[in-house]
Scaffold this active site. Structure first.
Site, PDB file in Angstrom:
ATOM      1  N   CYS A 150      -5.094   8.446   9.900  1.00 35.27           N
ATOM      2  CA  CYS A 150      -5.046   7.504  11.117  1.00 35.27           C
ATOM      3  C   CYS A 150      -4.830   8.630  12.192  1.00 35.27           C
ATOM      4  O   CYS A 150      -3.802   9.359  12.331  1.00 35.27           O
ATOM      5  CB  CYS A 150      -4.295   6.572  11.292  1.00 35.27           C
ATOM      6  SG  CYS A 150      -4.922   5.075  10.317  1.00 35.27           S
ATOM      7  N   ARG A 184      -3.342  10.610   4.548  1.00 37.30           N
ATOM      8  CA  ARG A 184      -1.867  11.479   4.663  1.00 37.30           C
ATOM      9  C   ARG A 184      -0.939  11.559   3.498  1.00 37.30           C
ATOM     10  O   ARG A 184      -0.456  12.484   3.128  1.00 37.30           O
ATOM     11  CB  ARG A 184      -1.074  10.952   6.010  1.00 37.30           C
ATOM     12  CG  ARG A 184      -1.688  11.222   7.134  1.00 37.30           C
ATOM     13  CD  ARG A 184      -0.604  11.029   8.174  1.00 37.30           C
ATOM     14  NE  ARG A 184       0.661  11.748   7.800  1.00 37.30           N
ATOM     15  CZ  ARG A 184       0.931  12.975   8.094  1.00 37.30           C
ATOM     16  NH1 ARG A 184       0.107  13.819   8.660  1.00 37.30           N
ATOM     17  NH2 ARG A 184       1.976  13.355   7.803  1.00 37.30           N
ATOM     18  N   ILE A 218       8.582   6.061  17.138  1.00 40.33           N
ATOM     19  CA  ILE A 218       8.246   6.782  15.707  1.00 40.33           C
ATOM     20  C   ILE A 218       7.402   7.530  15.805  1.00 40.33           C
ATOM     21  O   ILE A 218       7.159   8.720  15.470  1.00 40.33           O
ATOM     22  CB  ILE A 218       7.941   5.542  14.510  1.00 40.33           C
ATOM     23  CG1 ILE A 218       9.265   4.853  14.574  1.00 40.33           C
ATOM     24  CG2 ILE A 218       7.639   6.115  13.323  1.00 40.33           C
ATOM     25  CD1 ILE A 218      10.626   5.173  14.076  1.00 40.33           C
ATOM     26  N   ASP A 267       6.148  19.082   8.229  1.00 41.19           N
ATOM     27  CA  ASP A 267       7.047  20.248   7.877  1.00 41.19           C
ATOM     28  C   ASP A 267       8.295  19.722   7.429  1.00 41.19           C
ATOM     29  O   ASP A 267       8.779  20.618   6.585  1.00 41.19           O
ATOM     30  CB  ASP A 267       7.472  20.686   9.329  1.00 41.19           C
ATOM     31  CG  ASP A 267       7.969  19.587  10.220  1.00 41.19           C
ATOM     32  OD1 ASP A 267       7.300  18.427  10.265  1.00 41.19           O
ATOM     33  OD2 ASP A 267       8.977  19.653  11.034  1.00 41.19           O
ATOM     34  N   LEU A 268       8.720  18.555   7.342  1.00 39.41           N
ATOM     35  CA  LEU A 268       9.920  18.261   6.596  1.00 39.41           C
ATOM     36  C   LEU A 268       9.901  18.078   5.013  1.00 39.41           C
ATOM     37  O   LEU A 268      10.485  18.347   4.463  1.00 39.41           O
ATOM     38  CB  LEU A 268      10.549  16.830   7.412  1.00 39.41           C
ATOM     39  CG  LEU A 268      10.858  16.634   8.785  1.00 39.41           C
ATOM     40  CD1 LEU A 268      11.209  15.380   9.024  1.00 39.41           C
ATOM     41  CD2 LEU A 268      11.937  17.608   9.118  1.00 39.41           C
ATOM     42  N   LYS A 277       0.958  -1.309  -0.009  1.00 38.19           N
ATOM     43  CA  LYS A 277      -0.049  -0.057  -0.086  1.00 38.19           C
ATOM     44  C   LYS A 277       0.878   1.461   0.006  1.00 38.19           C
ATOM     45  O   LYS A 277       0.623   2.179  -0.913  1.00 38.19           O
ATOM     46  CB  LYS A 277      -0.941   0.197   1.331  1.00 38.19           C
ATOM     47  CG  LYS A 277      -1.651   1.435   1.569  1.00 38.19           C
ATOM     48  CD  LYS A 277      -2.617   1.480   2.519  1.00 38.19           C
ATOM     49  CE  LYS A 277      -1.635   1.818   3.819  1.00 38.19           C
ATOM     50  NZ  LYS A 277      -2.256   2.874   4.749  1.00 38.19           N
ATOM     51  N   ASN A 278       1.783   1.272   1.055  1.00 41.75           N
ATOM     52  CA  ASN A 278       2.706   2.516   1.110  1.00 41.75           C
ATOM     53  C   ASN A 278       3.469   2.645  -0.056  1.00 41.75           C
ATOM     54  O   ASN A 278       3.988   3.833  -0.351  1.00 41.75           O
ATOM     55  CB  ASN A 278       3.311   2.434   2.355  1.00 41.75           C
ATOM     56  CG  ASN A 278       2.778   2.603   3.591  1.00 41.75           C
ATOM     57  OD1 ASN A 278       1.409   3.041   3.420  1.00 41.75           O
ATOM     58  ND2 ASN A 278       3.259   2.227   4.676  1.00 41.75           N
ATOM     59  N   ARG A 304       2.154  13.625  13.435  1.00 41.20           N
ATOM     60  CA  ARG A 304       2.812  13.328  11.875  1.00 41.20           C
ATOM     61  C   ARG A 304       2.777  14.559  11.101  1.00 41.20           C
ATOM     62  O   ARG A 304       1.897  14.508  10.178  1.00 41.20           O
ATOM     63  CB  ARG A 304       1.730  12.356  11.546  1.00 41.20           C
ATOM     64  CG  ARG A 304       1.698  11.106  12.334  1.00 41.20           C
ATOM     65  CD  ARG A 304       0.899  10.083  11.854  1.00 41.20           C
ATOM     66  NE  ARG A 304       1.308   9.283  10.757  1.00 41.20           N
ATOM     67  CZ  ARG A 304       0.595   8.259   9.989  1.00 41.20           C
ATOM     68  NH1 ARG A 304      -0.678   8.045  10.375  1.00 41.20           N
ATOM     69  NH2 ARG A 304       1.290   7.512   9.064  1.00 41.20           N
ATOM     70  N   PRO A 305       3.352  15.563  11.508  1.00 36.70           N
ATOM     71  CA  PRO A 305       3.418  16.875  10.977  1.00 36.70           C
ATOM     72  C   PRO A 305       4.224  16.551   9.468  1.00 36.70           C
ATOM     73  O   PRO A 305       4.704  15.747   9.241  1.00 36.70           O
ATOM     74  CB  PRO A 305       4.347  17.917  11.361  1.00 36.70           C
ATOM     75  CG  PRO A 305       5.113  16.993  12.581  1.00 36.70           C
ATOM     76  CD  PRO A 305       4.494  15.503  12.594  1.00 36.70           C
ATOM     77  N   ARG A 321      -8.535   0.080   4.585  1.00 33.05           N
ATOM     78  CA  ARG A 321      -7.425   1.173   3.814  1.00 33.05           C
ATOM     79  C   ARG A 321      -5.986   0.333   3.793  1.00 33.05           C
ATOM     80  O   ARG A 321      -5.335   0.857   2.930  1.00 33.05           O
ATOM     81  CB  ARG A 321      -7.277   2.411   4.795  1.00 33.05           C
ATOM     82  CG  ARG A 321      -8.487   3.179   5.234  1.00 33.05           C
ATOM     83  CD  ARG A 321      -8.007   4.443   5.890  1.00 33.05           C
ATOM     84  NE  ARG A 321      -7.043   5.044   5.459  1.00 33.05           N
ATOM     85  CZ  ARG A 321      -5.879   5.238   6.352  1.00 33.05           C
ATOM     86  NH1 ARG A 321      -5.984   4.764   7.600  1.00 33.05           N
ATOM     87  NH2 ARG A 321      -4.642   5.767   5.792  1.00 33.05           N
ATOM     88  N   ASP A 374       4.596  -0.121  12.152  1.00 33.06           N
ATOM     89  CA  ASP A 374       3.347  -0.575  11.635  1.00 33.06           C
ATOM     90  C   ASP A 374       3.259  -2.201  12.111  1.00 33.06           C
ATOM     91  O   ASP A 374       2.312  -2.726  11.689  1.00 33.06           O
ATOM     92  CB  ASP A 374       3.531  -0.510   9.817  1.00 33.06           C
ATOM     93  CG  ASP A 374       3.119   0.942   9.666  1.00 33.06           C
ATOM     94  OD1 ASP A 374       2.490   1.634  10.637  1.00 33.06           O
ATOM     95  OD2 ASP A 374       3.197   1.450   8.267  1.00 33.06           O
TER      96      ASP A 374
END
Length: 422
Positions: free
Chosen positions: A118, A94, A330, A126-127, A22-23, A123-124, A400, A308
C-alpha cells in the site's frame, strides 16, 4: 476494477465470524523456511495476500497446499532450491521481505527484492537490514535487491531497534532462532502477531523468552522441527466489524473476538458511547442511543491504538457529536481517505499528521475511490450510515485484508454488493 455499492440505512443485527490475522499468517508462513520438516497453519484467512505469499514460497521451492477451503495451509521446505525472491512477486506485498531472515539463517545466503504494498508512506526496510547485520549478515543493495550472506552462519547479538517495528522484529526474531549463541532484541514490538509467531517457533523447537514485552531473548538452536499452529484472530478485522453497529445502530456479535487484542480501541469506543461486552463466543457490540461522542485518537504501537484502525475510526467520528482530533504517529500519508469522506459530506481538516474532524448529522452517499486497504473498508462503513447510495471504486486493495466482506456484512443486514469490472 471491481466496485462495492453500499446503501445506507437500517440497523445491523447478528453474528460475524472473525478470520485469522492476515499480518500473523503472512509472518508465520515464511517460518516454514527455517525447517526441513512440515509446518501446518490452521485458521488461515482466505485473502489475496496469502495467495501472494504462497506464490513466493513456492517460487523458492517450498511446497504449500491449501486445504479446507483455504483455512488450512500445509507447508514443507525440505527442498529450497532457489534463494532469490523475485521483484515480480515481492512488489505486490511488503510482507515478502520476511523471507529474508529465515533463508539467511537456514542456508547463509539470500537475494530479496525490495518490497511494495500500500502507498501509505515510505515504510523503509532499513531496520530489518540493521538487525540482520547485527547478527553478522553481510548485506549489499544493488539493482533494487538485497544481497545477503552469512556464510559462517549468523551469530547471536544484542540489538536495540531505534524505533519499534513489527516487521523488523519478526524478521530478526526468525533469523535469531538459528543463530549461534544468544540474541537479545530490545525495544521490540509487542503486537499479538509477534507473540503468535514466537509461540509457533517455540512449538518448532526455538528457545524464546520475553515475547509480548519490549525485550525478547532468543537462544539459538541447531535446527527447528515441524509443528501445527492456529493463526491468532485478526484484531484489525475484529475492530473494523466492531465499528459496524456503531455506525448503524443495532447489535452485532463478533465470533472469536477478545478484548485483550483490542484494548486501547475498546477504550475509545467506550468513550464514544459504544458498548462492548464479552460473551462465551466473542464480543458483542452495540451503540448507545443517538450519535456517538467525539473522541481524540493517537495511533501508537501495540498496546496503543492501532494505525490500521485509524481510517475506520475517522469515518465513525465524521458523524460524532462534537470535534475530534486524530494524530497519526506510525505512517505518513495515512489520511488519504479524508478527501473521499469529505465527498460524502464530512468536515475534516488535515494538517500534516493531524486531522480535525467536526461531526455532522449525516453523511451522504457519493462515488468515492479507495486509496489503500484500510481506506477501502472505512468508506464502506461510512456508506452503511450515509443517506443514499455510496459507490466505492478501486476495491482491489480490500481483498488483500478482508475475506468475504460483502457476505459478512449482508449476513447482519447491510445492503451491500460487489459489481464486477467489465
Amino acid at each position: 476494477m471491481d466496485s462495492i455499492i453500499v446503501k445506507g440505512g437500517g440497523e445491523l443485527r447478528g453474528q460475524i465470524p472473525i478470520a485469522g490475522a492476515k499480518n500473523a499468517c503472512l509472518t508465520l508462513m515464511p517460518a516454514t523456511l527455517l525447517s526441513h520438516e512440515p509446518l501446518t497453519l490452521t485458521n488461515a484467512p482466505r485473502l489475496s495476500d496469502i495467495a501472494t505469499m504462497t506464490q513466493l514460497l513456492q517460487s523458492l521451492g517450498a511446497e504449500v497446499t491449501s486445504m479446507q477451503g483455504g483455512q488450512v495451509l500445509a507447508m514443507s521446505s525440505h527442498d529450497i532450491h532457489n534463494h532469490t525472491a523475485d521483484y515480480d512477486i515481492v512488489r505486490k506485498m511488503r510482507a515478502s521481505i520476511l523471507v529474508l531472515g529465515p533463508m539467511l539463517a537456514r542456508d547463509g545466503h539470500a537475494i530479496v527484492s525490495l518490497p511494495g504494498g500500500c502507498a501509505i508512506g515510505a515504510r523503509p526496510v532499513d531496520l530489518h537490514l540493521k538487525g540482520l547485520e547485527a547478527l553478522g549478515a553481510v548485506l549489499d543493495l544493488k539493482d533494487g535487491y538485497v544481497h545477503a550472506e552469512a556464510r559462517g552462519g549468523l551469530k547471536g547479538a544484542t540489538f536495540e531497534f531505534p524505533v519499534v517495528s513489527v516487521g523488523a522484529t519478526e524478521n530478526v526474531l526468525m533469523a535469531a532462532t538459528l543463530a549461534k549463541g544468544t540474541t537479545v532484541l530490545k525495544n521490540a514490538a509487542r503486537e499479538p502477531e509477534i507473540v503468535d509467531l514466537a509461540e509457533c517457533l517455540i512449538k518448532m523447537g526455538a528457545q524464546i523468552e520475553g515475547h509480548g514485552t519490549s525485550t525478547i531473548t532468543i537462544q539459538g538452536v541447531d535446527s527447528l522441527g515441524g509443528a501445527t499452529h492456529p493463526v491468532v484472530t485478526d484484531r484489525i478485522e475484529l475492530g473494523t466489524y466492531m465499528l459496524a453497529p456503531a455506525f448503524c445502530g443495532g447489535e452485532v456479535e463478533l465470533l472469536g473476538g477478545r478484548i485483550n487484542l483490542v484494548g486501547a480501541f475498546c477504550e475509545k469506543l467506550d468513550a464514544a458511547g459504544v458498548d462492548v461486552t464479552e460473551t462465551p463466543l466473542g464480543l458483542k457490540v452495540k451503540r448507545s442511543n443517538g450519535r456517538v461522542n467525539a473522541v481524540d485518537v493517537v495511533t501508537e504501537p501495540f498496546p496503543g491504538f492501532p494505525t490500521d484502525l485509524q481510517a475506520q475510526m475517522m469515518a465513525l467520528l465524521c458523524t460524532a457529536e462534537g470535534t475530534s482530533v486524530l494524530e497519526e504517529k506510525i505512517f505518513e500519508n495515512r489520511f488519504m481517505h479524508a478527501p473521499e469522506l469529505i465527498r460524502m459530506g464530512a468536515r475534516i481538516d488535515v494538517h500534516g499528521g493531524h486531522a480535525t474532524v467536526t461531526g455532522v448529522d449525516k453523511l451522504k452517499g457519493a462515488p468515492v475511490m479507495a486509496t489503500d486497504l484500510r481506506a477501502s473498508v472505512s468508506l464502506i462503513l461510512a456508506g452503511l450510515a450515509a443517506e443514499g447510495e455510496t459507490i466505492v471504486n478501486r476495491v482491489y486493495h480490500l481483498d488483500r485484508g478482508y475475506e468475504r466482506v460483502e457476505e459478512k456484512l449482508r449476513a447482519v443486514g447491510a445492503h451491500i454488493e460487489r459489481v464486477k469490472s467489465q
